[in-house]
Design an enzyme around this catalytic site. Structure first.
Site, PDB file in Angstrom:
ATOM      1  N   GLY A   1       0.782  -1.127  -0.038  1.00 16.74           N
ATOM      2  CA  GLY A   1      -0.002  -0.016  -0.008  1.00 16.74           C
ATOM      3  C   GLY A   1       0.800   1.085   0.001  1.00 16.74           C
TER       4      GLY A   1
ATOM      5  N   SER B   1       2.736   4.885   1.096  1.00 12.79           N
ATOM      6  CA  SER B   1       3.239   5.295   2.150  1.00 12.79           C
ATOM      7  C   SER B   1       2.333   5.948   3.122  1.00 12.79           C
ATOM      8  CB  SER B   1       4.276   6.274   2.044  1.00 12.79           C
ATOM      9  OG  SER B   1       4.936   6.813   3.162  1.00 12.79           O
ATOM     10  N   GLY B   2       2.290   5.451   4.433  1.00 15.54           N
ATOM     11  CA  GLY B   2       1.031   6.168   5.378  1.00 15.54           C
ATOM     12  C   GLY B   2      -0.209   5.408   5.123  1.00 15.54           C
ATOM     13  N   ALA B   3      -0.376   4.337   4.484  1.00 16.17           N
ATOM     14  CA  ALA B   3      -1.387   3.804   4.287  1.00 16.17           C
ATOM     15  C   ALA B   3      -1.859   2.892   5.675  1.00 16.17           C
ATOM     16  CB  ALA B   3      -1.560   2.548   3.047  1.00 16.17           C
ATOM     17  N   GLY B   4      -0.852   2.383   6.236  1.00 21.03           N
ATOM     18  CA  GLY B   4      -0.927   1.743   7.695  1.00 21.03           C
ATOM     19  C   GLY B   4      -0.446   0.336   7.685  1.00 21.03           C
TER      20      GLY B   4
ATOM     21  N   SER C   1       2.848  -0.906   8.349  1.00 22.03           N
ATOM     22  CA  SER C   1       3.607  -1.131   9.383  1.00 22.03           C
ATOM     23  C   SER C   1       2.605  -0.986  10.670  1.00 22.03           C
ATOM     24  CB  SER C   1       4.560   0.045   9.695  1.00 22.03           C
ATOM     25  OG  SER C   1       5.507  -0.018   8.833  1.00 22.03           O
TER      26      SER C   1
ATOM     27  N   SER D   1       6.116  -1.540  -1.846  1.00 22.04           N
ATOM     28  CA  SER D   1       6.259  -2.716  -2.815  1.00 22.04           C
ATOM     29  C   SER D   1       5.220  -2.353  -4.169  1.00 22.04           C
ATOM     30  CB  SER D   1       5.837  -4.126  -2.402  1.00 22.04           C
ATOM     31  OG  SER D   1       4.822  -4.326  -1.502  1.00 22.04           O
TER      32      SER D   1
HETATM   33  P1  ADP Z   1       2.894   2.696   6.341  1.00 21.27           P
HETATM   34  O1  ADP Z   1       3.549   1.779   7.140  1.00 21.27           O
HETATM   35  O2  ADP Z   1       1.873   2.134   5.300  1.00 21.27           O
HETATM   36  O3  ADP Z   1       3.774   3.843   5.598  1.00 21.27           O
HETATM   37  P2  ADP Z   1       2.289   3.573   8.875  1.00 21.27           P
HETATM   38  O4  ADP Z   1       1.560   2.514   9.831  1.00 21.27           O
HETATM   39  O5  ADP Z   1       3.763   4.071   9.194  1.00 21.27           O
HETATM   40  O6  ADP Z   1       1.959   3.563   7.348  1.00 21.27           O
HETATM   41  O7  ADP Z   1       1.342   4.807   9.251  1.00 21.27           O
HETATM   42  C1  ADP Z   1      -0.058   4.832   9.097  1.00 21.27           C
HETATM   43  C2  ADP Z   1      -0.818   5.746  10.059  1.00 21.27           C
HETATM   44  O8  ADP Z   1      -1.983   5.632   9.970  1.00 21.27           O
HETATM   45  C3  ADP Z   1      -0.637   5.587  11.452  1.00 21.27           C
HETATM   46  O9  ADP Z   1      -0.218   6.957  12.101  1.00 21.27           O
HETATM   47  C4  ADP Z   1      -1.753   4.876  12.053  1.00 21.27           C
HETATM   48  O10 ADP Z   1      -2.061   4.968  13.429  1.00 21.27           O
HETATM   49  C5  ADP Z   1      -2.840   5.388  11.217  1.00 21.27           C
HETATM   50  N1  ADP Z   1      -3.930   4.400  10.864  1.00 21.27           N
HETATM   51  C6  ADP Z   1      -5.168   4.987  11.163  1.00 21.27           C
HETATM   52  N2  ADP Z   1      -6.079   3.790  11.061  1.00 21.27           N
HETATM   53  C7  ADP Z   1      -5.131   2.929  10.744  1.00 21.27           C
HETATM   54  C8  ADP Z   1      -5.465   1.433  10.265  1.00 21.27           C
HETATM   55  N3  ADP Z   1      -6.757   0.827  10.129  1.00 21.27           N
HETATM   56  N4  ADP Z   1      -4.648   0.497  10.014  1.00 21.27           N
HETATM   57  C9  ADP Z   1      -3.340   1.136  10.171  1.00 21.27           C
HETATM   58  N5  ADP Z   1      -2.895   2.359  10.281  1.00 21.27           N
HETATM   59  C10 ADP Z   1      -3.928   3.289  10.643  1.00 21.27           C
END
Ligand code: ADP
Length: 219
Positions: free
Chosen positions: A32, A34-37, A39, A106
């Site tokens: 997904g 960046s910032g999708a969640g 991690s 990815s």
């Molecule tokens: P990624 O790894 O995809 O770059 P991160 O996990 O670092 O994204 O960041 C995602 C952000 O979205 C975090 O601040 C997290 O708290 C927030 N968030 C809100 N809802 C969700 C969810 N359902 N699943 C994952 N993250 C979420």
């Protein structure tokens, strides 16, 4: 490859490890923007699984770039090599009987297809963490979108480099609009439905069963 290299067959096999663990080893490939969640969801899922007694490991995008992939940048070729290495390590973890989670953007279908092909069909699960670019940019967890918009980060996925959406992900999780716990529930339910975790039994019970009755089907 060097022809003098011969694979050594372990006597402690994946099957024996899985029996001891009380669950199957598998690869959950979170993809997904960046910032999708990715991690957040991978680690929250790991936390839940760990509390259930499952053996897990998470490979996280930024973390591997500190070591295993520190020589790689973000060009298309380097991204491809990054994903290939993670795929190979994830495969080793599969043999170790772990529920292995990878949290990498990815962005390219061909790279995800390649890692998918490294494992048996039943062992690889692509999980699409779906969140719109608007949501990810509004979150801007690491301030990267702001920098990318300012032209400070070249080849930033979603802005100046493409993200190719999965067409056949095993699971789509609405990480942009749903809460983290709800998304974890969805992943755990998926793992039960697909025989990675015991159907209703909890993993600790399955482990006890495996310990008491050698050869019993714990998973
Ligand atoms: P990624 O790894 O995809 O770059 P991160 O996990 O670092 O994204 O960041 C995602 C952000 O979205 C975090 O601040 C997290 O708290 C927030 N968030 C809100 N809802 C969700 C969810 N359902 N699943 C994952 N993250 C979420």
């Amino acid at each position: 490859m060097n022809t003098n290299i011969v694979w050594h067959q372990a006597t402690v096999t994946r099957q024996r490890r899985e029996q001891m663990n009380g669950h199957r080893g598998t690869i959950l490939w979170f993809t997904g923007l960046s910032g999708a969640g990715k991690s957040t969801l991978a680690h929250a899922t790991e936390e839940r699984l760990h509390q259930m007694g499952a053996r897990t490991f998470v490979f996280d995008g930024d973390n591997v770039r500190h070591g295993l992939c520190q020589d790689l940048g973000f060009s298309d070729d380097d991204r491809t090599e990054n994903i290939r290495r993670i795929g190979e390590v994830a495969k080793l973890c599969l043999d170790a009987g772990l529920i292995t989670m990878t949290a990498f953007i990815s962005p390219f279908r061909k790279d995800r297809r390649r890692v998918r092909e490294m494992a048996a069909k039943a062992d690889f699960h692509e999980i699409y963490c779906h969140a719109s670019l608007e949501v990810c940019e509004a979150r801007d967890v690491k301030g990267l979108y702001k920098k990318a918009r300012a032209g400070e980060i070249p080849e930033f996925t979603g802005i100046s480099s493409p993200y190719e959406e999965p067409e056949h992900a095993e699971l789509l999780v609405e990480t942009g609009t749903r809460g983290v716990d709800e998304c974890v529930d969805q992943v755990i339910a998926y793992l039960r439905d697909h025989g990675v975790l015991p159907a209703s039994d909890d993993t600790a019970d399955a482990k006890a069963t495996a310990g008491q009755a050698p050869g019993a089907q714990a998973i």
